[in-house]
Every structure is written in C-alpha cells, then in structure tokens.
Write an enzyme that holds these catalytic residues in place. Structure first.
Site, PDB file in Angstrom:
ATOM      1  N   THR A 155       0.824  -1.208   0.000  1.00 58.03           N
ATOM      2  CA  THR A 155       0.000   0.000   0.000  1.00 58.03           C
ATOM      3  C   THR A 155       0.856   1.255   0.000  1.00 58.03           C
ATOM      4  O   THR A 155       1.827   1.364   0.754  1.00 58.03           O
ATOM      5  CB  THR A 155      -0.924   0.014   1.233  1.00 58.03           C
ATOM      6  OG1 THR A 155      -1.779  -1.130   1.191  1.00 58.03           O
ATOM      7  CG2 THR A 155      -1.788   1.266   1.247  1.00 58.03           C
ATOM      8  N   GLU A 364      -4.040  -7.363   6.194  1.00 57.19           N
ATOM      9  CA  GLU A 364      -3.634  -7.327   7.611  1.00 57.19           C
ATOM     10  C   GLU A 364      -4.070  -8.593   8.351  1.00 57.19           C
ATOM     11  O   GLU A 364      -4.436  -8.563   9.524  1.00 57.19           O
ATOM     12  CB  GLU A 364      -4.162  -6.053   8.290  1.00 57.19           C
ATOM     13  CG  GLU A 364      -3.549  -4.807   7.672  1.00 57.19           C
ATOM     14  CD  GLU A 364      -3.650  -3.574   8.542  1.00 57.19           C
ATOM     15  OE1 GLU A 364      -3.639  -3.716   9.785  1.00 57.19           O
ATOM     16  OE2 GLU A 364      -3.713  -2.474   7.995  1.00 57.19           O
ATOM     17  N   SER A 367      -9.352 -13.539   7.461  1.00 61.25           N
ATOM     18  CA  SER A 367     -10.279 -13.976   8.511  1.00 61.25           C
ATOM     19  C   SER A 367      -9.821 -15.306   9.114  1.00 61.25           C
ATOM     20  O   SER A 367      -9.970 -15.537  10.327  1.00 61.25           O
ATOM     21  CB  SER A 367     -11.693 -14.126   7.942  1.00 61.25           C
ATOM     22  OG  SER A 367     -12.251 -12.872   7.627  1.00 61.25           O
TER      23      SER A 367
END
Length: 385
Positions: A155, A364, A367
């Site tokens: 990013t 990040e 799940s």
C-alpha cells in the site's frame, strides 16, 4: 488527548468527510485518485499523524480515541483512510514499536505532518498472512546491508518516500525468527516500484509490487539498531495487532454508512404505490444490518479499552477485525439486496461499497488467520501441540 479536544477533532472530521469527500467519491472511484485538494486538507487537519505521539508532532490518540476517529473515516471511500493509514498504522508503528530514539526523531515528525508517506513492506508472493516463508534477504556488507527480493501488494508504494522492508538476516533461523526491518528511502539505488495494481475495488488506494536489487542501506537504517536485528517479526506482529483494531473500526464506520444508504432508499423507493420500508422482509434485512453494526461498534470499543490498559493486545484486536470485516460484508450484501437492480449499478454508493468491503477480510491477516489467533489464545498450549 483531552475529551473536549477529541470532540472537536471528531466534529471537524465528520464535517470534512460529509461535505468535502462524499461528493467526490464517484470521481475518486472513476479516476483511481484522491484529489490533491483533499490530500492537502488531510495534512492540515493532522490526519497523517493522529496516532503519533504529540512529542513527535502527532495528535497522540489512544486506541479508544483512535477507533472513534476511524468510525468517522469509514463513512466514506477507503481511499481516504489509505492516504494516511500506513503513516499512523503498520508503517509508522514500526518506528513506534521498534525504532531507536534517533530514528523516531528523524522520521516521525515528517510522517505526522504528511511530508513523508511510509509503506509497510512485509507481504511477498509466497509470504502473506504467514511471513515464515519470507524470502527477501539482507546480507551484512562492510558498514551496511545489501537487500535482495520483492514485495507484493504494498500500500502507498507508488508514492512512498520510505518503505519499511522486512528481510531475513539469519537465513538458517527457523520460521518467523531471523527477520529484521530496514528503512529504505525512495531513490535508493536498486529500489523500484512496479505499476499500480488494478483491483476489484478501493480505487484511489494505490498498491504495487516493490523490487529490491542489491539495495544497499547503512547500518543505521536497521530499525532498532543493533538491538533490532532479528526482531522484525516481533515488531510486525505488534504493528499488525494495532492495525487490526483500526480496520475493525473502519468497517463499523462503513457499515453505518451502508445502513444509512439502505434506510434512505427503503423510505423513498416505492413498490405497488407504497414505500418498500413497509414490507416486513425488507424490515428484516434492515434490522439485521442495524444489529450487526451495533454489535461491531460495541466489540471494537471493548477491544480498544483492553488494548489501552494492556490486558489484551492480541486476541481482542483479532476478534474485532475478524467480526467487523465479515460483518460489513453482510451489511453490504443486504444493502445491495434492498436496492434491487439499482444496487448492482455503477454510480450507486452501495455497489461501490460492496466492492470496497471485500478486501477487509483479506489484508492485515485474513479472517482465517484471525480465527487461528483467537482460538490459540483461548486454547493455549493445547492448540499448539
């Protein structure tokens, strides 16, 4: 930050987002860029440094204060938060968690002001949620280090002034050990950035691959100096835990916006001469989304309190990120359903948020990684064999 000052900040950000950013959302999505006017306003408001301590020029928000700000940021396109998310989150916290005082003084004030944009260079083609297979290498050479390897989906890398690169300094060390973090400034010979990724959603938030070909950095660019060698994964884990709490809060803010769009549409869209808000099956969809959003808000606030007092800095953030990223996907799906055919059309907010929300379940830590973290914390040694 004093509660009264925090209220002023939240009011200012809320007004800025709803009057300045929301009208630009479709343009940001279409052009894959945030207008420079918006970027400049974010810097003026201190949004590039809201988690950075005041002594380094930031706002110094606690986790409980930060998530309340993130609720507001989630109301609009994720591209806005992405502008300054890495400075406040996973990249800036590399220095906060592991940097020397000299490194903090050199970089943090510039991150807080927005003079410098930082990126977090951990993910690789074969090393995402599990960095144990990370292959970027750093070799000691004279008074510095030489780095070789590549990073993926980084990013802000197309505009980054510095990249926090994670690399192996002890190639024979098992698993997550033997990883260090290096400050690699823009323009360093051998550092290059690939073309911007063309993603499903979150247009205006730029990611790209990063390449390191015999990149030489001085010894003082090791985050943490001598004591920071081989401690990169520990630093990364702390940064990611903080980031997960923040992402959970952003998802709550997005869910609030989706509920708002759903309610407004149901109130005004007529079918058979009456608003669809009168139909109980539509009411059920709305009720489920309101309940999901409120549950997410409560979980995030509770996790933030535990993060601040130090009683839970691992499982709580993972649970917040896991539940809220899954939750906002459900809310987005219901929003599209209530809108019917209109919800599938470009130019309608819920269609864009439906695409944007999907990524939160991946970056990040997926799940499934959050499930592992939560379960292992609950089960203890029994879960680790």
């Amino acid at each position: 930050m004093d509660p009264a000052d925090l209220t002023d900040v939240l009011d200012s950000v809320r007004d800025f987002i709803r009057t300045e950013v929301v009208p630009e959302e479709e343009r940001i999505d279409a052009e894959d860029a945030v207008p420079e006017r918006i970027v400049a306003q974010c810097k003026e408001m201190g949004l590039y440094g809201f988690t950075i301590p005041e002594q380094y020029g930031g706002l110094g928000l606690t986790a409980s204060q930060e998530v309340r700000l993130a609720f507001e940021l989630g109301w609009t396109t994720p591209a806005l938060r992405s502008l300054f998310g890495t400075n406040n989150g996973i990249a800036g916290h590399v220095l906060l968690e592991g940097g020397t005082e000299e490194q903090k003084k050199q970089w943090l004030p510039r991150l807080a002001s927005g003079e410098v944009t930082a990126s977090f260079g951990l993910t690789e083609a074969d090393a995402g949620s599990d960095p144990s297979s990370l292959t970027t290498r750093a070799v000691r050479d004279g008074d510095g280090w030489v780095l070789n390897g590549s990073k993926r989906y980084i990013t802000n890398s197309p505009v980054a002034d510095v990249i926090m690169v994670f690399a192996r300094t002890a190639p024979d060390a098992p698993g997550n050990r033997g990883i260090s973090t290096f400050l690699v400034p823009k323009g360093t010979p051998g550092l290059s950035v690939g073309p911007k990724d063309h993603k499903m959603g979150q247009f205006g938030a730029w990611t790209a691959d990063v390449y390191l070909d015999d990149v030489r950095v001085p010894f003082e660019n090791v985050v943490g100096g001598e004591e920071g060698i081989d401690k990169g994964f520990l630093v990364a884990a702390k940064c990611l835990a903080h980031g997960r709490l923040h992402i959970g809060a952003v998802c709550v803010g997005m869910a609030d916006r989706l509920v708002h769009e759903t309610v407004e549409f149901a109130r005004t869209r007529e079918q058979g001469g009456k608003p669809i808000a009168r139909f109980q099956l539509v009411q059920g969809l709305v009720a489920d989304s309101v309940t999901d959003a409120r549950a997410g808000r409560g979980l995030v606030l509770d996790a933030a309190r535990s993060f601040d007092d130090g009683t839970d800095m691992v499982s709580g953030p993972a649970a917040a990120k896991y539940f809220c990223s899954e939750m906002v996907g459900r809310v987005a799906d219901r929003a599209v359903q209530v809108h019917g055919g209109a919800g599938y059309m470009r130019g309608v907010a819920v269609e864009r948020f439906y695409r944007d929300a999907r990524l939160f379940r991946i970056y990040e830590g997926t799940s499934q990684i959050q499930q592992v973290i939560i379960a292992r914390d609950a089960l203890g040694r029994a879960a680790r064999g």
